[in-house]
Motif scaffolding. Sequence first.
Motif, PDB file in Angstrom:
ATOM      1  N   UNK A  14       0.833  -1.191   0.000  1.00 64.25           N
ATOM      2  CA  UNK A  14       0.000   0.000   0.000  1.00 64.25           C
ATOM      3  C   UNK A  14       0.870   1.245   0.000  1.00 64.25           C
ATOM      4  N   UNK A  15       0.626   2.174  -0.901  1.00 63.51           N
ATOM      5  CA  UNK A  15       1.429   3.387  -0.992  1.00 63.51           C
ATOM      6  C   UNK A  15       1.102   4.317   0.163  1.00 63.51           C
ATOM      7  N   UNK A  39       2.497   1.755  13.155  1.00 66.72           N
ATOM      8  CA  UNK A  39       1.434   1.288  14.042  1.00 66.72           C
ATOM      9  C   UNK A  39       0.550   0.281  13.325  1.00 66.72           C
ATOM     10  N   UNK A  40       0.257   0.558  12.046  1.00 70.98           N
ATOM     11  CA  UNK A  40      -0.616  -0.326  11.274  1.00 70.98           C
ATOM     12  C   UNK A  40       0.069  -1.631  10.890  1.00 70.98           C
ATOM     13  N   UNK A 139     -12.795   0.801   3.366  1.00 75.56           N
ATOM     14  CA  UNK A 139     -11.924   0.776   2.191  1.00 75.56           C
ATOM     15  C   UNK A 139     -10.693  -0.096   2.396  1.00 75.56           C
ATOM     16  N   UNK A 140     -10.465  -0.554   3.627  1.00 73.64           N
ATOM     17  CA  UNK A 140      -9.265  -1.339   3.920  1.00 73.64           C
ATOM     18  C   UNK A 140      -7.999  -0.514   3.885  1.00 73.64           C
ATOM     19  N   UNK A 141      -8.129   0.804   4.091  1.00 67.21           N
ATOM     20  CA  UNK A 141      -6.984   1.715   4.072  1.00 67.21           C
ATOM     21  C   UNK A 141      -6.440   1.828   5.493  1.00 67.21           C
ATOM     22  N   UNK A 142      -5.431   1.024   5.806  1.00 66.57           N
ATOM     23  CA  UNK A 142      -4.948   0.925   7.179  1.00 66.57           C
ATOM     24  C   UNK A 142      -4.248   2.183   7.661  1.00 66.57           C
ATOM     25  N   UNK A 183      -5.114  -8.745   9.153  1.00 72.96           N
ATOM     26  CA  UNK A 183      -5.927  -9.936   9.409  1.00 72.96           C
ATOM     27  C   UNK A 183      -7.369  -9.545   9.724  1.00 72.96           C
ATOM     28  N   UNK A 184      -7.547  -8.435  10.432  1.00 70.36           N
ATOM     29  CA  UNK A 184      -8.898  -7.961  10.721  1.00 70.36           C
ATOM     30  C   UNK A 184      -9.619  -7.559   9.444  1.00 70.36           C
ATOM     31  N   UNK A 185      -8.888  -6.947   8.521  1.00 75.81           N
ATOM     32  CA  UNK A 185      -9.486  -6.576   7.236  1.00 75.81           C
ATOM     33  C   UNK A 185      -9.948  -7.831   6.513  1.00 75.81           C
ATOM     34  N   UNK A 186      -9.058  -8.835   6.459  1.00 80.29           N
ATOM     35  CA  UNK A 186      -9.383 -10.076   5.749  1.00 80.29           C
ATOM     36  C   UNK A 186     -10.571 -10.790   6.387  1.00 80.29           C
TER      37      UNK A 186
END
Length: 232
Positions: A14-15, A39-40, A139-142, A183-186
């Motif tokens: 991710x950029x 942190x992410x 959006x899954x943008x961590x 993992x939470x996103x998945x």
Amino acid sequence: MPARRTSTPSAAAPALPALGGRKSSYRERVADALRAALIAGELRPGEVYSAPALAARFGVSATPVREALLDLAKEGLVDTVPNKGFRVTAVSEKQLDEYTHIRRLIEIPTVVDLARTADPVSLEALRPAAQEIVTAAAAGDLIAYVEADTRFHLGLLALAGNAHLVEVVGDLRGRSRLYGLTALVAAGRLLASAEEHLELLDALLARDEPAVREVMTRHLGHVRGQWAAPGS
């Protein structure tokens, strides 16, 4: 244990947000974005990252990135590796337990007290940040998630009027890496955690102290119970 490698950006990674504006603001903005990436868990413990490689992701020169990394080294988030770059420091299970314990001792009673003392207008002003967290989670943008999450929680604690408390919690948040966010996103669980920020705001505005305590306890439980990866 396999040898550590120097990481470079990949197409799949991710950029980080591109930076613009005045050059004098680069260092602080790069440091904030790097801290959020740490942190992410976007920047992994034990990995060595060079300033030029990270600068390419930001679209800026290597100088402000190198300066920002030196700032993070002072915070203990990275170590300098001569002639190679900066290695992300690892966090032990014991350290994660200690950081989370301190956060619970500080944040839960402080936020519960805000149910009695906080100005409703000031609380409502945090709703855009809470909504940003939900949007980023969807959006899954961590990195955006962590940045908005930090603004929300530190902004909320600031309403208690204790700047040192906010500084301490900010430092603890930086040290408590959330390696398990991907993992939470998945698993589709990140959105539920994000929505707790709106639930917390509503409980605070309703002056419902038991509900505030329950939401805060549940929410901070994610930091150690769900987000922290075993063996980190």
